[in-house]
Design an enzyme around this catalytic site. Sequence first.
Site, PDB file in Angstrom:
ATOM      1  N   HIS A  90       0.818  -1.190   0.097  1.00 16.31           N
ATOM      2  CA  HIS A  90       0.011   0.157   0.012  1.00 16.31           C
ATOM      3  C   HIS A  90       0.897   1.355  -0.141  1.00 16.31           C
ATOM      4  CE1 HIS A  90      -4.056   1.906   1.153  1.00 16.31           C
ATOM      5  NE2 HIS A  90      -3.191   2.867   1.149  1.00 16.31           N
ATOM      6  N   HIS A 123       1.140   4.911  -2.312  1.00 18.61           N
ATOM      7  CA  HIS A 123       0.615   5.883  -3.337  1.00 18.61           C
ATOM      8  C   HIS A 123       1.736   6.479  -4.446  1.00 18.61           C
ATOM      9  CE1 HIS A 123      -3.779   5.940  -2.301  1.00 18.61           C
ATOM     10  NE2 HIS A 123      -3.125   5.642  -1.047  1.00 18.61           N
ATOM     11  N   HIS A 162      -9.875   0.808  -0.018  1.00 18.74           N
ATOM     12  CA  HIS A 162      -9.405   1.644   1.199  1.00 18.74           C
ATOM     13  C   HIS A 162     -10.934   1.614   2.359  1.00 18.74           C
ATOM     14  CE1 HIS A 162      -6.146   3.733  -0.948  1.00 18.74           C
ATOM     15  NE2 HIS A 162      -5.698   4.336   0.458  1.00 18.74           N
ATOM     16  N   GLU A 206     -10.829   3.473   7.719  1.00 24.42           N
ATOM     17  CA  GLU A 206      -9.551   4.354   8.203  1.00 24.42           C
ATOM     18  C   GLU A 206     -10.055   5.511   8.672  1.00 24.42           C
ATOM     19  OE1 GLU A 206      -7.984   6.395   4.452  1.00 24.42           O
ATOM     20  OE2 GLU A 206      -6.265   6.961   5.538  1.00 24.42           O
TER      21      GLU A 206
HETATM   22  O1  LIG Z   1      -4.751   7.074   3.203  1.00 25.25           O
HETATM   23  C1  LIG Z   1      -5.422   7.449   2.126  1.00 25.25           C
HETATM   24  N1  LIG Z   1      -6.829   7.226   2.380  1.00 25.25           N
HETATM   25  C2  LIG Z   1      -7.710   7.650   1.203  1.00 25.25           C
HETATM   26  N2  LIG Z   1      -7.279   8.041  -0.155  1.00 25.25           N
HETATM   27  C3  LIG Z   1      -5.948   8.206  -0.125  1.00 25.25           C
HETATM   28  C4  LIG Z   1      -4.967   8.106   0.775  1.00 25.25           C
HETATM   29  N3  LIG Z   1      -3.707   8.158   0.715  1.00 25.25           N
HETATM   30  C5  LIG Z   1      -4.050   8.769  -0.601  1.00 25.25           C
HETATM   31  N4  LIG Z   1      -5.011   8.680  -0.981  1.00 25.25           N
HETATM   32  C6  LIG Z   1      -5.735   9.180  -2.423  1.00 25.25           C
HETATM   33  O2  LIG Z   1      -5.456   8.464  -3.479  1.00 25.25           O
HETATM   34  C7  LIG Z   1      -5.062   9.033  -4.618  1.00 25.25           C
HETATM   35  C8  LIG Z   1      -4.305   8.049  -5.770  1.00 25.25           C
HETATM   36  O3  LIG Z   1      -3.215   7.744  -5.386  1.00 25.25           O
HETATM   37  C9  LIG Z   1      -4.406  10.267  -4.182  1.00 25.25           C
HETATM   38  O4  LIG Z   1      -4.282  11.465  -4.984  1.00 25.25           O
HETATM   39  C10 LIG Z   1      -5.188  10.611  -2.785  1.00 25.25           C
HETATM   40  O5  LIG Z   1      -6.236  11.405  -3.281  1.00 25.25           O
HETATM   41 ZN   LIG Z   2      -3.782   4.965   0.790  1.00 24.01          ZN
END
Ligand SMILES: O=c1[nH]cnc2c1ncn2[C@@H]1O[C@H](CO)[C@@H](O)[C@H]1O
Ligand SMILES: [Zn+2]
Length: 384
Positions: free
Chosen positions: A23, A25, A212, A215
């Site tokens: 995980h 990004h 996701h 969280e």
């Molecule tokens: O922890 C998280 N929870 C939810 N969305 C996230 C998290 N980290 C990043 N993104 C979202 O995922 C997109 C694509 O990579 C990012 O642009 C961000 O908006």
């Molecule tokens: Zn994430």
Amino acid sequence: MTSQTTPAPAPEQIRRAPKVLLHDHLDGGLRPGTIIDLAREVGYEALPETEADKLGVWFREAADSGSLPRYLETFAHTCAVMQTKEALFRVAAECAQDLAEDGVVYAEIRYAPEQHLEKGLTLEEVVEAVNAGFREGERRAKESGHRIRVGALLTAMRHAARALEIAELANRYRDFGVVGFDIAGAEAGFPPTRHLDAFEYLKRENNHFTIHAGEAFGLPSIWQALQWCGADRLGHGVRIIDDIQIADDGTVELGRLASYVRDKRIPLEMCPTSNLQTGAATSYAEHPIGLLRRLHFRATVNTDNRLMSGTSMSREFEHLVGAFGYTLDDMQWFTVNAMKSAFIPFDERLAMINDVIKPGYAELKSEWLFQQTASTRGSVASAS
Ligand SMILES: O=c1[nH]cnc2c1ncn2[C@@H]1O[C@H](CO)[C@@H](O)[C@H]1O
Ligand SMILES: [Zn+2]
């Protein structure tokens, strides 16, 4: 095992230990210096800082808001500079290199293709540029003596309405560098069932996806992700502890959902530092990963966003070693859990576990035997 065979690993051993990342990004892991270079190249003038060090600090502090929606606002800057093939290629190549240098041997990196279309790229061009970057990063890593394999996960944004289209894209590229699908973005108010058509499509195609969930929102989100959408893994999933009761005498009772998650070996992609920043957990020591590991959930350790969290796989493990006294055996357990839960074929996962991960940990675990200690270093005479 005695504590002697598994002492607390030193930071340098943690870095050398083979690690698996499920995980992370792509748009949350850029080098600050690269953001500055790319902003200059594309004429993006809204960066809050123009020096790499300060920009890195800015991201960490801005993401330290205690709220997921505010944490996510920082991605506007990274996405802004990831709108050309060249930029995507560079960011992906550096991502693979940085992970390899940190001892990551297998990584699944996610990003949302729909967020990279502002300058006219097609979805396919985005995917191909990122894939080419990953291959280049793997090659550069090899040149510098590291081994890493990187797969892409295509993310759809949960507030948007392109999930089916992105799922189809993931399916088209499944034998070409893309190993699965994900949804991300603000969780509260955007339940995963909004995108049921995408998940049902992927199931019909025998494809893999993570969601996701659990969280910024609790059990209903996890329940929907698993029981309505059929997720193979949970992104974060930390709120599953809301379904676990601990009595005063220490007896632990799992609710139906927590039991299901443990019984079915549902992988939890846990990201401790990110959770502290968004308010999903209060401290490393109180992070649910400690309890979930004790209860033998299929927990894994991840970075989420290395830039926003100022972290790396090694740093996440250092925090956990500090909070829970984890040893190399614990690290191996998390790493094998992650490799078992990857979206590549079973035989390849098994080979990674048996031929890369276990030998890597065995090598590290044997190091104490060869340490020069007072009892083995010199003669009795020289010691007196
Ligand atoms: O922890 C998280 N929870 C939810 N969305 C996230 C998290 N980290 C990043 N993104 C979202 O995922 C997109 C694509 O990579 C990012 O642009 C961000 O908006
Ligand atoms: Zn994430």
